[in-house]
Design a protein around this motif. Sequence first.
Motif, PDB file in Angstrom:
ATOM      1  N   VAL A 163       3.175  -1.048   4.214  1.00  0.00           N
ATOM      2  CA  VAL A 163       2.672   0.295   3.932  1.00  0.00           C
ATOM      3  C   VAL A 163       3.855   1.255   3.814  1.00  0.00           C
ATOM      4  CG1 VAL A 163       1.212   2.180   4.773  1.00  0.00           C
ATOM      5  CG2 VAL A 163       0.543  -0.202   5.195  1.00  0.00           C
ATOM      6  N   VAL A 198       0.859  -1.183   0.000  1.00  0.00           N
ATOM      7  CA  VAL A 198       0.000   0.000   0.000  1.00  0.00           C
ATOM      8  C   VAL A 198       0.895   1.233   0.000  1.00  0.00           C
ATOM      9  CG1 VAL A 198      -1.773   1.303   1.220  1.00  0.00           C
ATOM     10  CG2 VAL A 198      -1.829  -1.197   1.259  1.00  0.00           C
ATOM     11  N   VAL A 217      -6.378   1.611   5.388  1.00  0.00           N
ATOM     12  CA  VAL A 217      -5.478   0.587   4.859  1.00  0.00           C
ATOM     13  C   VAL A 217      -6.139  -0.788   4.970  1.00  0.00           C
ATOM     14  CG1 VAL A 217      -3.313  -0.650   5.252  1.00  0.00           C
ATOM     15  CG2 VAL A 217      -3.331   1.849   5.279  1.00  0.00           C
ATOM     16  N   LEU A 241      -4.358   6.657  -1.139  1.00  0.00           N
ATOM     17  CA  LEU A 241      -3.720   5.344  -1.006  1.00  0.00           C
ATOM     18  C   LEU A 241      -3.923   4.569  -2.298  1.00  0.00           C
ATOM     19  CD1 LEU A 241      -5.670   5.940   1.730  1.00  0.00           C
ATOM     20  CD2 LEU A 241      -4.322   4.040   2.590  1.00  0.00           C
ATOM     21  N   SER A 296       4.467  -0.250   8.586  1.00  0.00           N
ATOM     22  CA  SER A 296       4.581   1.027   7.875  1.00  0.00           C
ATOM     23  C   SER A 296       6.008   1.556   7.967  1.00  0.00           C
ATOM     24  CB  SER A 296       3.606   2.054   8.447  1.00  0.00           C
ATOM     25  OG  SER A 296       3.830   2.268   9.824  1.00  0.00           O
TER      26      SER A 296
END
Length: 305
Positions: A241, A178, A223, A189, A264
């Motif tokens: 992410v 993502v 997400v 996104l 992330s």
Amino acid sequence: MVKAAGTNGLDIQRDYICVAQYSPQEMAVRQIAVQPFASEGAGDFWDAVSTELSGLRKKIKFAGTDVVCSLPCDMAVVRTLEAESDELDQQEVLRFELGVGLIGGIGEYAYDFYEVDPGSMADLRRYLAAALRKETLNKLKKTVKGAKLNPYIVDVDIFALTHVFQANYRDVFTGAAVLVLGEHRRTKLILVSNTSYIGYGVLEYDVDEHGIGGYASALNSEVGRLVSDHASFLQGNSAPVYLAGGLFADSSVTSKVFSGVSKSEMLNPFRKIQCAAGMDAAQIEANACRLAVAVGLALRGEEGQ
């Protein structure tokens, strides 16, 4: 006339402009610029952009006049569309579907379609569609040409982000991811797998108005929704992410997202691509989140040569 070596990426956001110049001979970004500006309360947005572009032209030397430009995603319409695989005229079906609900009708827009994971579905073909008002596109072109530059490719910022991601993470990118492009009022996104677009989402969260307290939780939810909606493409695998955009120049926002959003990390546009722009490491790191789209645009321009 001999064409100047290199390609220029020009990312126009609501409150800053970024330029990145990529040299294929050196395989490096050799010039960068980040120019904040205040568009609110300063009159017309495009007048403000024009002023800043004129100033940038005095500061940096572009590689020729051709530039690959992007606009903020909120100036575009992005949708997921489907067409039956046995439909002979895919473009006409997509054009009709995209036109439904567009203010003023599809004739007032320039648009393109990006097929999602080609060949993965037997009965349906899925696409991401992006449409820009011709009026907005004409204002962009007039503004950029006013700075004596030629906008020969125009893209939407979130799509340009995929180019810089693929260039820098191809060695570790074996599944879905993502990509997050965060700005102060809106976060975009896009879910990608290998070299294909899979899905798209928008988080309407104004950090300036609501503060950063609930942002990480809201981003984590978006997400999760994006991954859940396209679970069939992930085949049970999780999606890391990657963060980019001006919002993440604020370390307090970044630290909360790192804590609140699993797997992330910052997207580094210079992970594999060298930055030879004469900035020290601290300056590059501080500006990397804003420069990711501009570097992606410059790389796209190189692919289109």
